[in-house]
Design an enzyme around this catalytic site. Structure first.
Site, PDB file in Angstrom:
ATOM      1  N   GLU A 177       9.142   9.093 -16.729  1.00 18.06           N
ATOM      2  CA  GLU A 177       7.721   9.441 -16.914  1.00 18.06           C
ATOM      3  C   GLU A 177       7.234   9.058 -18.305  1.00 18.06           C
ATOM      4  OE1 GLU A 177       9.002  13.422 -15.191  1.00 18.06           O
ATOM      5  OE2 GLU A 177       6.822  13.547 -15.049  1.00 18.06           O
ATOM      6  N   LYS A 213      15.408  21.928  -9.771  1.00 20.54           N
ATOM      7  CA  LYS A 213      14.732  20.672 -10.129  1.00 20.54           C
ATOM      8  C   LYS A 213      15.523  19.787 -11.078  1.00 20.54           C
ATOM      9  CE  LYS A 213      10.452  20.037 -10.295  1.00 20.54           C
ATOM     10  NZ  LYS A 213       9.153  20.019 -10.964  1.00 20.54           N
ATOM     11  N   HIS A 223       0.835  -1.226   0.000  1.00 23.11           N
ATOM     12  CA  HIS A 223       0.000   0.000   0.000  1.00 23.11           C
ATOM     13  C   HIS A 223       0.863   1.268   0.000  1.00 23.11           C
ATOM     14  CE1 HIS A 223      -3.227  -2.761   1.446  1.00 23.11           C
ATOM     15  NE2 HIS A 223      -2.238  -3.239   2.188  1.00 23.11           N
ATOM     16  N   SER A 242      14.319  22.199 -15.048  1.00 24.09           N
ATOM     17  CA  SER A 242      13.121  23.010 -15.223  1.00 24.09           C
ATOM     18  C   SER A 242      13.560  24.394 -15.683  1.00 24.09           C
ATOM     19  CB  SER A 242      12.370  23.106 -13.896  1.00 24.09           C
ATOM     20  OG  SER A 242      11.552  24.251 -13.888  1.00 24.09           O
TER      21      SER A 242
END
Ligand code: ARG
Length: 475
Positions: free
Chosen positions: A307, A300, A173, A294
């Site tokens: 992704e 970042k 979980h 970024s």
């Protein structure tokens, strides 16, 4: 195989040269939109290598069976040689009016060698021709994916070996459950990708038969030798039923389902990389080569490749559903619906190609953070099960009661904002008087993982056994 999917065909839609192949009984030329929907050359030009290979095999067989002369064979082979050279050099002028790769090549062959070109299509149809070309393409592409899956497995194995005994939290979980070793976690993916490997290998085995010679649908009256063309093209055997040979596309569906399952495994791993590389987790640092910055937030490092691998699952699933739907309810034998299969299949193979390569690169170059992993591994009272197991083993307390005692111990630690092993013996004994100081031997994270030596368990000794087994298999 070279492929030039963006080498767009030219010529104006009103051209009638495609009709030369089949237009004997037609008096009007096709509507421009008819030509647009009918032409597949922009997509199926990727089958050029396979188409020429199929024609070479067919021509050799026709000559061996005395269906065409040796002179015709020599002319055809010479012409095909020129055609494939033009294609490889990007000099071939594709024509939409000639519909597809088969007619484009045949028309060029006719320009080059004249009459013998017209004899090549004896005892053959575009129906068995396209089925053969496409099977060859899918078979080759499946075996390329096999190599790529093995490369990914090797990358995972390399990282697993380096981190066989590093600890990290194991989750259920996405809540800290029990500590595991990093090697164990990575080896779980080796198992998953090995099943993907065997799915592609099975698919190759089943598609390893040649449709060539089935002709339009019913076979042919010419004395052909289908074993000869099958073996010339590297197929194990000819397909046994001519109707099936021109109609079957389950070889695409089976490989698309293998692609979808593999993409799904990749997406799970990609998701883990996204989580692990996020600032709050900081379990791994993705290399610069596989990250992006970024444009507004200089701090970042975005795991874009991970992704995108995660996203490409959508295309894989889409292709599988598209192909199942194209084939659903088609009567035997060939229907033009089947021409729409190529774009679907090419896209799925292409995106898996990129995904496997990107994932391999990310895995090879990512750097684990030992301290952060260890700290997280000890969080969330991850060794609570070890405490309960000790009570069962040493004090013969039934597991359910041990579970209860452990819950009370966790609550005591939580109230004091400390780890389980920071509780004193007295504090533990106030919960269960029979507890001895030996309990502290099992409460540490390292002791916890070392103890899980059941077959397939997370203990470093078990993980190292699996790693050496897989190293042998992949050697
Ligand atoms: N371009 C066609 C395809 O990909 C080739 C087969 C055409 N056969 C036919 N009977 N029209 O399916």
């Amino acid at each position: 195989m070279t492929s030039k999917p963006d080498n767009k065909s030219s010529d104006t839609p009103s051209n009638t040269k495609g009709q030369e192949m089949w237009g004997g009984r037609f008096s009007a030329k096709p509507d421009a939109v008819m030509e647009a929907i009918n032409a597949s050359i922009d997509v199926d030009q990727r089958l050029a290598e396979e188409d020429v290979a199929g024609s070479i095999a067919h021509a050799k067989m026709l000559a061996a069976q005395d269906i065409i002369s040796e002179d015709d064979l020599t002319a055809i082979l010479g012409g095909l040689d020129t055609v494939i050279a033009e294609i490889r050099e990007g000099k071939f002028a594709y024509s939409k009016a000639l519909e597809d790769i088969h007619m484009n090549i045949e028309a060029r062959l006719k320009e080059l060698i004249g009459e013998p070109a017209g004899r090549l299509h004896t005892a053959r149809s575009r129906n068995d021709q396209v089925a053969t070309d496409f099977r060859l393409w899918v078979k080759t592409s499946c075996s390329t994916r096999l190599d790529q899956i093995e490369n990914l497995m090797r990358a995972l194995l390399g990282q697993a070996e380096k981190h066989a005994d590093w600890v990290m939290p194991g989750f259920t979980h996405l809540q800290t459950a029990q500590p595991v070793t990093v090697g164990h976690h990575l080896m779980a993916y080796v198992e998953m990708f090995s099943r993907d490997f065997s799915r592609f290998a099975d698919a190759i085995h089943r598609m390893d038969e040649s449709p060539l010679g089935a002709a339009a649908l019913a076979g042919t009256g010419f004395p052909t030798n289908r074993e000869m063309t099958a073996s010339e093209l590297g197929f194990d055997r000819p397909m046994a039923n001519s109707l099936d040979a021109v109609s079957a596309r389950d070889f695409t569906i089976e490989s698309l389902s293998s692609i979808a399952i593999c993409a799904q495994h990749l997406s799970r791993l990609a998701e883990e990389l996204v989580i692990w590389s996020s600032a709050p987790f900081s379990f791994v640092r993705m290399s610069d080569a596989w990250s992006t910055g970024s444009s507004i937030m200089p701090q970042k490092r975005n795991p874009d490749a991970a992704e995108l691998v995660r996203a490409k699952t959508g295309r894989a699933n889409g292709s599988l559903i598209a192909m199942l739907t194209v084939m659903k309810g088609l009567p035997l034998a060939y229907s033009k619906d089947m021409q729409d299969d190529k774009q679907i299949v090419f896209e799925a193979f292409d995106s898996l190609d990129l995904s496997l390569q990107a994932m391999t690169g990310m895995i090879e170059t990512m750097v684990f953070n030992k301290d952060n992993l260890a700290e997280a591994a000890s969080g969330g009272f991850s060794t609570a099960t070890d405490l309960a197991d000790w009570l069962v083993r040493e004090l013969n307390i039934p597991f359910r009661e041990a579970h209860h005692i452990t819950g009370a111990s966790v609550k005591a630690a939580e109230d004091k904002n400390v780890q389980l092993w920071d509780l004193s013996l007295e504090e533990l004994q106030s919960i269960e008087p029979r507890i001895t100081k030996d309990i502290f031997d099992v409460l540490s994270v390292d002791a916890s993982v070392a103890s899980r030596q059941s077959y397939g368990g997370t203990a470093p000794v078990r993980v190292r056994e699996q790693i050496s087994l897989w190293k042998e298999r992949l050697a």
